[in-house]
Design a protein around this motif. Structure first.
Motif, PDB file in Angstrom:
ATOM      1  N   TYR A  76      10.044   3.865   2.712  1.00 33.99           N
ATOM      2  CA  TYR A  76       9.360   4.754   1.740  1.00 33.99           C
ATOM      3  C   TYR A  76      10.520   5.157   0.824  1.00 33.99           C
ATOM      4  O   TYR A  76      10.047   5.238  -0.257  1.00 33.99           O
ATOM      5  N   ILE A 159       1.487  12.141   4.097  1.00 35.94           N
ATOM      6  CA  ILE A 159       1.649  10.709   4.343  1.00 35.94           C
ATOM      7  C   ILE A 159       1.773  10.583   5.843  1.00 35.94           C
ATOM      8  O   ILE A 159       2.504  11.022   6.679  1.00 35.94           O
ATOM      9  N   ASN A 161       3.195   7.730   8.443  1.00 32.32           N
ATOM     10  CA  ASN A 161       4.084   6.685   8.701  1.00 32.32           C
ATOM     11  C   ASN A 161       3.498   6.320  10.176  1.00 32.32           C
ATOM     12  O   ASN A 161       4.065   6.464  11.196  1.00 32.32           O
ATOM     13  N   GLU A 183      -2.031   8.709   2.021  1.00 35.78           N
ATOM     14  CA  GLU A 183      -1.966   7.396   2.255  1.00 35.78           C
ATOM     15  C   GLU A 183      -1.296   7.167   3.502  1.00 35.78           C
ATOM     16  O   GLU A 183      -0.560   8.082   4.206  1.00 35.78           O
ATOM     17  N   CYS A 184      -1.591   5.969   4.122  1.00 33.96           N
ATOM     18  CA  CYS A 184      -0.884   5.754   5.453  1.00 33.96           C
ATOM     19  C   CYS A 184       0.146   4.565   4.949  1.00 33.96           C
ATOM     20  O   CYS A 184      -0.095   3.526   4.211  1.00 33.96           O
ATOM     21  N   ILE A 185       1.189   4.450   5.634  1.00 37.38           N
ATOM     22  CA  ILE A 185       2.380   3.358   5.422  1.00 37.38           C
ATOM     23  C   ILE A 185       2.532   2.378   6.538  1.00 37.38           C
ATOM     24  O   ILE A 185       2.723   3.045   7.638  1.00 37.38           O
ATOM     25  N   TYR A 186       2.934   1.410   6.389  1.00 38.60           N
ATOM     26  CA  TYR A 186       3.185   0.418   7.295  1.00 38.60           C
ATOM     27  C   TYR A 186       4.257  -0.390   6.835  1.00 38.60           C
ATOM     28  O   TYR A 186       4.609  -0.297   5.696  1.00 38.60           O
ATOM     29  N   LEU A 195       7.019  -2.565   2.208  1.00 41.75           N
ATOM     30  CA  LEU A 195       6.372  -1.398   2.470  1.00 41.75           C
ATOM     31  C   LEU A 195       4.722  -1.660   2.190  1.00 41.75           C
ATOM     32  O   LEU A 195       4.609  -2.005   0.992  1.00 41.75           O
ATOM     33  N   ARG A 197       1.235   0.241   1.773  1.00 38.59           N
ATOM     34  CA  ARG A 197       0.518   1.601   1.444  1.00 38.59           C
ATOM     35  C   ARG A 197      -0.829   1.344   1.503  1.00 38.59           C
ATOM     36  O   ARG A 197      -1.387   0.860   0.410  1.00 38.59           O
ATOM     37  N   PRO A 199      -4.116   3.680   0.835  1.00 40.19           N
ATOM     38  CA  PRO A 199      -4.522   4.976   0.122  1.00 40.19           C
ATOM     39  C   PRO A 199      -5.699   5.572   0.778  1.00 40.19           C
ATOM     40  O   PRO A 199      -6.297   4.617   1.629  1.00 40.19           O
TER      41      PRO A 199
END
Length: 213
Positions: A76, A159, A161, A183-186, A195, A197, A199
């Motif tokens: 990120y 966020i 993660n 948003e979620c991140i992987y 990355l 993302r 939303p």
């Protein structure tokens, strides 16, 4: 805009291990400190110290190989931890000895880079049985409701993660992300570690329904 980044935290820092210690780590994954024999705890603590030293000496790129949670965060931040100096970081961890220790090591690594980081135990969270897991998820919902709306009112971006932690934990947090996160991140599981993302979905939860959740 500052952000609060909530990371699901697992034990990847420990479990990238040789076969012998790996078997011990799996067998004691749900142990609390009092559940270990003296020899078991000595082996786990030795592994933890070894990995903490490796993480302390690691570059940002190498840190991503050691810790799933840092893989997401550093992805990120474009491998530049200083990009997160205005943000708040929470590491949600299981109610186990390994989970607590790993979360504290990862949070301390961020603090060593000048970032604000803290750990948050999810009471009862383990992989021993589904009933304990579901009860702990109810506590997690309460934590989100008590903690995150205040950050939103203060104009923080939220966020999630979700690179670390076990799959059921990640899945539940992804669902909560529909309500609480911007948003979620992987991280894509490939060599480029791109990355991903996701939303926030553009919907509003009916108040009558939300009271039943």
């Amino acid at each position: 805009m500052p952000a609060i980044i909530v990371s699901t935290c697992g034990t990847s820092l420990l479990t990238h291990a040789p076969c012998g210690i790996s078997q011990l780590l799996t067998r004691t994954a749900n142990h609390k400190a009092a559940d270990f024999t003296a020899d078991e705890k000595h082996q786990v603590d030795s592994r933890l110290q070894e990995q903490q030293s490796a993480l302390t000496a690691a570059s940002s790129d190498s840190a991503r190989d050691l810790s799933a949670e840092l893989n997401g965060l550093l992805g990120y931040y474009g491998n530049q931890p200083a990009e997160g100096r205005d943000n708040e970081h929470y590491f949600l961890h299981s109610d186990t000895y390994q989970g607590q220790c790993v979360a504290e090591v990862v949070a301390e690594w961020l603090r060593g880079k000048g970032l604000r980081a803290q750990t948050q135990r999810v009471a009862g969270l383990n992989t021993r049985d589904s009933d304990s897991f579901m009860a702990s998820m109810s506590k997690l919902v309460s934590w989100c409701e008590e903690t995150l709306p205040g950050y939103r009112r203060a104009e923080y971006r939220i966020i999630f993660n979700l690179v670390g932690g076990f799959k059921s934990f990640q899945g539940f947090m992804q669902t909560l992300g529909m309500w609480y996160a911007d948003e979620c991140i992987y991280v894509f599981e490939g060599k480029d570690r791109r990355l991903l993302r996701i939303p926030r979905l553009p919907f509003v939860l009916d108040a009558a329904v939300s009271r039943t959740i």
